[in-house]
Write a protein that holds these residues in place. Structure first.
Motif, PDB file in Angstrom:
ATOM      1  N   ALA A  84       0.839  -1.203   0.000  1.00  0.00           N
ATOM      2  CA  ALA A  84       0.000   0.000   0.000  1.00  0.00           C
ATOM      3  C   ALA A  84       0.872   1.251   0.000  1.00  0.00           C
ATOM      4  N   ALA A  85       1.902   1.257   0.829  1.00  0.00           N
ATOM      5  CA  ALA A  85       2.812   2.403   0.887  1.00  0.00           C
ATOM      6  C   ALA A  85       3.529   2.602  -0.444  1.00  0.00           C
ATOM      7  N   ASN A  86       3.944   1.518  -1.063  1.00  0.00           N
ATOM      8  CA  ASN A  86       4.596   1.610  -2.369  1.00  0.00           C
ATOM      9  C   ASN A  86       3.661   2.191  -3.422  1.00  0.00           C
ATOM     10  N   ALA A  87       2.394   1.804  -3.380  1.00  0.00           N
ATOM     11  CA  ALA A  87       1.414   2.321  -4.350  1.00  0.00           C
ATOM     12  C   ALA A  87       1.229   3.823  -4.180  1.00  0.00           C
ATOM     13  N   VAL A  88       1.137   4.277  -2.953  1.00  0.00           N
ATOM     14  CA  VAL A  88       0.978   5.716  -2.694  1.00  0.00           C
ATOM     15  C   VAL A  88       2.225   6.467  -3.165  1.00  0.00           C
ATOM     16  N   THR A  89       3.388   5.911  -2.877  1.00  0.00           N
ATOM     17  CA  THR A  89       4.644   6.532  -3.317  1.00  0.00           C
ATOM     18  C   THR A  89       4.678   6.665  -4.838  1.00  0.00           C
ATOM     19  N   MET A  93       4.876  10.037  -7.094  1.00  0.00           N
ATOM     20  CA  MET A  93       5.989  10.215  -8.034  1.00  0.00           C
ATOM     21  C   MET A  93       5.500  10.447  -9.460  1.00  0.00           C
ATOM     22  N   CYS A  94       4.355   9.865  -9.804  1.00  0.00           N
ATOM     23  CA  CYS A  94       3.781  10.012 -11.149  1.00  0.00           C
ATOM     24  C   CYS A  94       2.803  11.176 -11.239  1.00  0.00           C
ATOM     25  N   ASP A  95       2.754  12.004 -10.194  1.00  0.00           N
ATOM     26  CA  ASP A  95       1.878  13.183 -10.154  1.00  0.00           C
ATOM     27  C   ASP A  95       0.402  12.861 -10.320  1.00  0.00           C
ATOM     28  N   VAL A  96      -0.028  11.708  -9.835  1.00  0.00           N
ATOM     29  CA  VAL A  96      -1.457  11.394  -9.818  1.00  0.00           C
ATOM     30  C   VAL A  96      -2.087  12.315  -8.771  1.00  0.00           C
ATOM     31  N   PRO A  97      -3.091  13.116  -9.139  1.00  0.00           N
ATOM     32  CA  PRO A  97      -3.659  14.091  -8.206  1.00  0.00           C
ATOM     33  C   PRO A  97      -4.542  13.437  -7.135  1.00  0.00           C
ATOM     34  N   VAL A  98      -3.929  12.994  -6.073  1.00  0.00           N
ATOM     35  CA  VAL A  98      -4.642  12.349  -4.969  1.00  0.00           C
ATOM     36  C   VAL A  98      -5.006  13.411  -3.935  1.00  0.00           C
ATOM     37  N   ALA A  99      -6.297  13.534  -3.629  1.00  0.00           N
ATOM     38  CA  ALA A  99      -6.738  14.497  -2.624  1.00  0.00           C
ATOM     39  C   ALA A  99      -6.796  13.867  -1.240  1.00  0.00           C
ATOM     40  N   ARG A 100      -7.172  12.615  -1.156  1.00  0.00           N
ATOM     41  CA  ARG A 100      -7.294  11.918   0.124  1.00  0.00           C
ATOM     42  C   ARG A 100      -6.693  10.535   0.013  1.00  0.00           C
ATOM     43  N   CYS A 101      -6.148  10.097   1.119  1.00  0.00           N
ATOM     44  CA  CYS A 101      -5.594   8.754   1.152  1.00  0.00           C
ATOM     45  C   CYS A 101      -5.716   8.250   2.587  1.00  0.00           C
ATOM     46  N   GLU A 102      -6.278   7.080   2.747  1.00  0.00           N
ATOM     47  CA  GLU A 102      -6.477   6.528   4.078  1.00  0.00           C
ATOM     48  C   GLU A 102      -6.089   5.060   4.073  1.00  0.00           C
ATOM     49  N   LEU A 103      -5.411   4.638   5.121  1.00  0.00           N
ATOM     50  CA  LEU A 103      -4.967   3.260   5.238  1.00  0.00           C
ATOM     51  C   LEU A 103      -5.698   2.589   6.386  1.00  0.00           C
ATOM     52  N   LEU A 104      -6.365   1.485   6.086  1.00  0.00           N
ATOM     53  CA  LEU A 104      -7.033   0.682   7.113  1.00  0.00           C
ATOM     54  C   LEU A 104      -6.476  -0.725   7.039  1.00  0.00           C
ATOM     55  N   ASP A 105      -5.794  -1.142   8.095  1.00  0.00           N
ATOM     56  CA  ASP A 105      -5.304  -2.515   8.148  1.00  0.00           C
ATOM     57  C   ASP A 105      -6.375  -3.401   8.771  1.00  0.00           C
ATOM     58  N   GLY A 106      -6.113  -4.690   8.853  1.00  0.00           N
ATOM     59  CA  GLY A 106      -7.099  -5.634   9.383  1.00  0.00           C
ATOM     60  C   GLY A 106      -7.548  -5.304  10.793  1.00  0.00           C
ATOM     61  N   THR A 107      -6.627  -4.870  11.639  1.00  0.00           N
ATOM     62  CA  THR A 107      -6.964  -4.505  13.020  1.00  0.00           C
ATOM     63  C   THR A 107      -7.913  -3.308  13.046  1.00  0.00           C
TER      64      THR A 107
END
Length: 125
Positions: A84-89, A93-107
């Motif tokens: 998930a972290a690699n995808a966000v990175t 890096m590719c200038d994809v205009p992301v406004a929000r990003c949230e990470l939810l793990d199993g816990t």
């Protein structure tokens, strides 16, 4: 920081200046309406980060952002947090205009589902 910090920055980075009443009654003005300033201590960030414990904010000048012309939402699943972290990175890096990003793990998902199910059964706590 919040989910919009990815695109817009934190609240601290969006405040240009503010006026605060300090505990002793002194009225303090800090910050400026310029985009960059390196003169002395960053009292504006200090007052913003204190969330009212160092004084009461009575006036504030904030950076405004335009309303997006369109919004697209996506839910993505990854096998590991590292993936998930690699995808966000890569998106950044590719200038994809992301406004929000949230990470939810199993816990996190299990805790959320537990909370929702308890609320639905009428439990108060």
């Amino acid at each position: 920081s919040g989910t919009t910090a990815v695109k817009y920055g934190t609240m601290r980075s969006n405040i240009h200046s503010l006026t605060t009443i300090l505990p002793n009654g002194t009225i303090a003005h800090c910050g400026s309406n310029t985009l960059k300033s390196s003169a002395g201590y960053d009292v504006t960030s200090l007052m913003t980060g204190s969330e009212g414990t160092l004084g009461i904010i009575t006036s504030i000048a904030v950076k405004l952002h335009p309303i997006p012309t369109h919004v697209v939402a996506a839910i993505c699943s990854f096998d590991t947090v590292q993936e998930a972290a690699n995808a966000v990175t890569m998106m950044k890096m590719c200038d994809v205009p992301v406004a929000r990003c949230e990470l939810l793990d199993g816990t996190s998902v299990a805790a959320f589902n537990n909370y929702v199910s308890r609320q639905g059964s009428g439990s108060s706590g």
